[in-house]
Structures are given as structure tokens and as C-alpha cells.
Write an enzyme that holds these catalytic residues in place. Structure first.
Site, PDB file in Angstrom:
ATOM      1  N   ASP A  82      -8.425   2.912  11.679  1.00  0.00           N
ATOM      2  CA  ASP A  82      -7.022   2.552  11.921  1.00  0.00           C
ATOM      3  C   ASP A  82      -6.591   2.784  13.370  1.00  0.00           C
ATOM      4  OD1 ASP A  82      -6.977   2.086   9.149  1.00  0.00           O
ATOM      5  OD2 ASP A  82      -6.339   4.125   8.720  1.00  0.00           O
ATOM      6  N   GLU A 128      -2.059  -5.528   4.352  1.00  0.00           N
ATOM      7  CA  GLU A 128      -1.634  -4.246   4.940  1.00  0.00           C
ATOM      8  C   GLU A 128      -1.916  -4.243   6.438  1.00  0.00           C
ATOM      9  OE1 GLU A 128      -3.991  -1.325   2.846  1.00  0.00           O
ATOM     10  OE2 GLU A 128      -5.868  -2.040   3.716  1.00  0.00           O
TER      11      GLU A 128
HETATM   12  O1  FUB Z   1      -7.189   4.223   6.369  1.00  0.00           O
HETATM   13  C1  FUB Z   1      -6.561   4.177   5.116  1.00  0.00           C
HETATM   14  C2  FUB Z   1      -6.083   2.798   4.847  1.00  0.00           C
HETATM   15  O2  FUB Z   1      -7.172   1.882   4.904  1.00  0.00           O
HETATM   16  C3  FUB Z   1      -5.126   2.283   5.899  1.00  0.00           C
HETATM   17  O3  FUB Z   1      -3.850   2.832   5.749  1.00  0.00           O
HETATM   18  C4  FUB Z   1      -5.275   0.828   5.688  1.00  0.00           C
HETATM   19  O4  FUB Z   1      -4.745   0.034   6.704  1.00  0.00           O
HETATM   20  C5  FUB Z   1      -6.777   0.706   5.578  1.00  0.00           C
HETATM   21  O5  FUB Z   1      -7.375   0.685   6.835  1.00  0.00           O
END
Ligand code: FUB
Length: 321
Positions: free
Chosen positions: A35, A211
Site C-alpha cells: 500500500d 478499493e
Molecule cells: O493492505 C490491506 C489491504 O489490501 C488494503 O487496505 C487494500 O488496499 C489492499 O491492498
């Protein structure tokens, strides 16, 4: 030149040649990072990351804290350690999901996704907090002593982890915006103090959105880049708009699936005349979907502002002079 000197020169030349083709990706190899969220401050790139500590056998995330790294050349990265974790927030519990830090008036505001304890403010589920510091590397402390966003504020989706992945953007007129969300993308304005919401939360669903939104402006165009999911693991797609409030026009796929990780996550930065695309994959030895690693590749725009497909490389980028 005697024989010994020739041998030393040849060794030096081959070391130089090896160095120039040395794989830079993933960029951090001593811990697992995910991330990516880069900013530029004082001619330095600061990179804020998640941290994967799951074992090879684990089948879910273990993400105890957030890290900060910095670089002056995009190749050599200094590890500033972990100045923030869910333990820094009295109301939080569980994993340290994606986060992004931004500077305003000499203060650094780090928006994080984590999970809320069951208490009088929330029934639990994912929540967004904000920490503040006078320095990009901390120390950081909870800026408001409570979550900025709790699960109960967004009700259109029923799963408890929909309020994750904050991205923050300050427009040229000084108005700040927070975007986030799993399953749909939410947006709310922030007050100038960066720690209070201003107005209503809106939500929308760009095509294939899942996301990891990342919002920024280039020339007169606003970009909303995000992780998308269909029948395959995540890719990165994007929309553009002429206002930070949309409407967002779908523009296509920027990045195909990454090797050995179900998720990927965009972080974009311009530094010393070049544009860089950061993401994560699972290519470090023993890596995988819960043991991810951040990579950097170049990003190129077309004349009309559309983004060219990212070419994922092992070589990564060259040091900035
Ligand atoms: O790293 C945990 C989760 O996985 C993140 O919040 C999402 O964007 C994905 O990368």
C-alpha cells in the site's frame, strides 16, 4: 598500467555494468511492505507503507503497524522505522491497513485505515483515523482522540470493512478532500484544519472499482486511480474529471495483475521531472498475497492526459541525479 591495475579496472567496469542492470524491484527487501503512499517534501520522497508480517502458512493479513521510508533518488531508501500503529489510537484494534500522509502548513497528517473497538462511538468494523506530526517521519500522535470515519457513517454497503483505504487531496484553492472505501468510493470535504469533516459524505462506484483510491491533479485534470476487481485478482484502473467532486469519466486499465499477489494498490508521485507509479506484488522470496512488496516503475502520460499502461519491470527506475 600493470597487470594488477588492469584486473582492478576490469573488475570495476564489470561492477558498474552489473550495478546499472541490478534489479531495483521490489524496492524494500528486509521487510514486507504494501500500500505505497508517496509524498515529496524538501526535495525528498517520503514513502508511507503498510507492513505485512503474516507467515508463509497464514491465510489472512497480519499488519501490525505503518512504516516510513525516504529517498532522494528513488533508488536508495532509508528506513525511518514505524512511528505509528493501531496502538497509537486508543479506540483502534486489529490490523494497520492502507494509509496516506499529506503535509499542510508544516504539519503532517497521516490518514490510516484500521478497525474500531466496540464502544459508545462504534459497533466495530473498519474505521479511519488521523495522526499528526511536525515532521514527515514522526513522532505521530492521534490528532483528535477518536476516529474520523466510523462504519456507522456509511450505510449503503453492509460489510464491516468498507471504510478502508483513505486518500487525501488538497486542491489549488486550498479545499481538502478525503476519499476512501471498499466496494464503493466515498468522498467528503475536510476543513482547513484537516481533522474535521465538512459537509456530507457522498458515494459513487467507478467502473470495476473495489478499493485503494488515489486522487491527484495534473494540469487541469483530476485523476481517480483505484484497484479494480472482476473475475481475476486486482488491476489498477482510473477515471478523470474536471472537478474533484466528479463526475468521473472511466478511462481504462493502467496496470494488469501483479505477480503472486491478489491485491495491488496505487501510489503516484512526480519527482524531479518524472512521474512514478508505485504498487505492490508478491515477488520477494517467500512472498505472496499476505507478504507483499512495494515496487516502482515509470509512469507516462499521453498528450491528452490519458495514462499509458504501466510496464512492470524487475529493473525498476534509475537513480535521479
Ligand atoms: O493492505 C490491506 C489491504 O489490501 C488494503 O487496505 C487494500 O488496499 C489492499 O491492498
Amino acid at each position: 598500467m600493470n597487470y594488477k591495475n588492469i584486473k582492478i579496472s576490469l573488475l570495476f567496469i564489470s561492477l558498474l555494468a552489473y550495478g546499472s542492470s541490478f534489479a531495483q524491484n521490489p524496492i524494500i527487501t528486509d521487510i514486507f511492505t504494501a500500500d505505497p503512499a508517496p509524498i515529496v517534501y524538501n526535495e525528498t520522497v517520503y514513502l508511507y507503507t503498510s507492513h505485512d508480517t503474516a507467515t508463509v502458512a497464514d491465510t489472512n493479513y497480519k499488519m501490525p503497524d505503518w512504516y516510513v521510508f525516504s529517498s532522494k533518488d528513488m533508488v536508495n531508501w532509508t528506513n525511518h522505522g514505524s512511528p505509528l500503529s493501531p496502538k497509537s489510537f486508543s479506540w483502534a484494534t486489529g490490523d494497520a491497513y492502507a494509509a496516506q500522509c499529506i503535509e499542510r502548513n508544516g504539519k503532517f497528517y497521516w490518514y490510516v485505515s484500521t478497525f474500531h473497538k466496540k464502544d459508545e462511538n462504534s459497533n466495530g468494523g473498519a474505521a479511519i483515523g488521523v495522526a499528526v506530526s511536525d515532521s514527515p517521519t514522526g513522532p505521530f500522535k492521534d490528532a483528535i482522540g477518536k476516529a474520523l470515519i466510523v462504519n456507522e457513517m456509511t450505510t449503503e454497503l453492509k460489510h464491516g470493512w468498507d471504510d478502508i483505504d483513505p486518500t487525501v487531496f488538497i486542491d489549488d484553492d486550498g479545499q481538502a478532500y478525503l476519499y476512501w472505501g471498499n466496494g464503493s468510493c466515498r468522498m467528503v470535504k475536510l476543513k482547513e484544519n484537516m481533522i474535521e469533516l465538512e459537509g456530507e459524505i457522498t458515494n459513487f462506484k467507478p467502473k470495476n472499482y473495489i478499493e485503494g483510491p488515489w486522487v491527484y491533479k495534473r494540469k487541469d485534470l483530476y485523476y481517480l486511480v483505484y484497484a479494480s476487481v472482476g473475475t481475476k485478482p486486482e488491476m489498477i484502473e482510473y477515471c478523470t474529471a474536471t472537478s474533484p467532486e466528479g463526475p468521473w469519466e472511466y478511462r481504462g486499465i493502467i496496470q494488469e495483475n501483479v505477480p503472486n499477489s491478489f491485491t495491488t494498490h496505487p501510489g503516484i508521485v512526480d519527482f524531479k521531472g518524472k512521474s512514478y507509479f508505485m504498487y505492490h506484488n508478491g515477488t520477494l522470496p517467500t512472498g505472496g498475497s499476505y507478504r507483499r512488496s512495494i515496487c516502482i516503475d515509470y509512469m507516462y502520460y499521453n498528450e491528452d492526459g490519458t495514462i499509458q499502461k504501466i510496464v512492470q519491470t524487475k529493473e525498476g527506475v534509475k537513480p535521479v541525479k
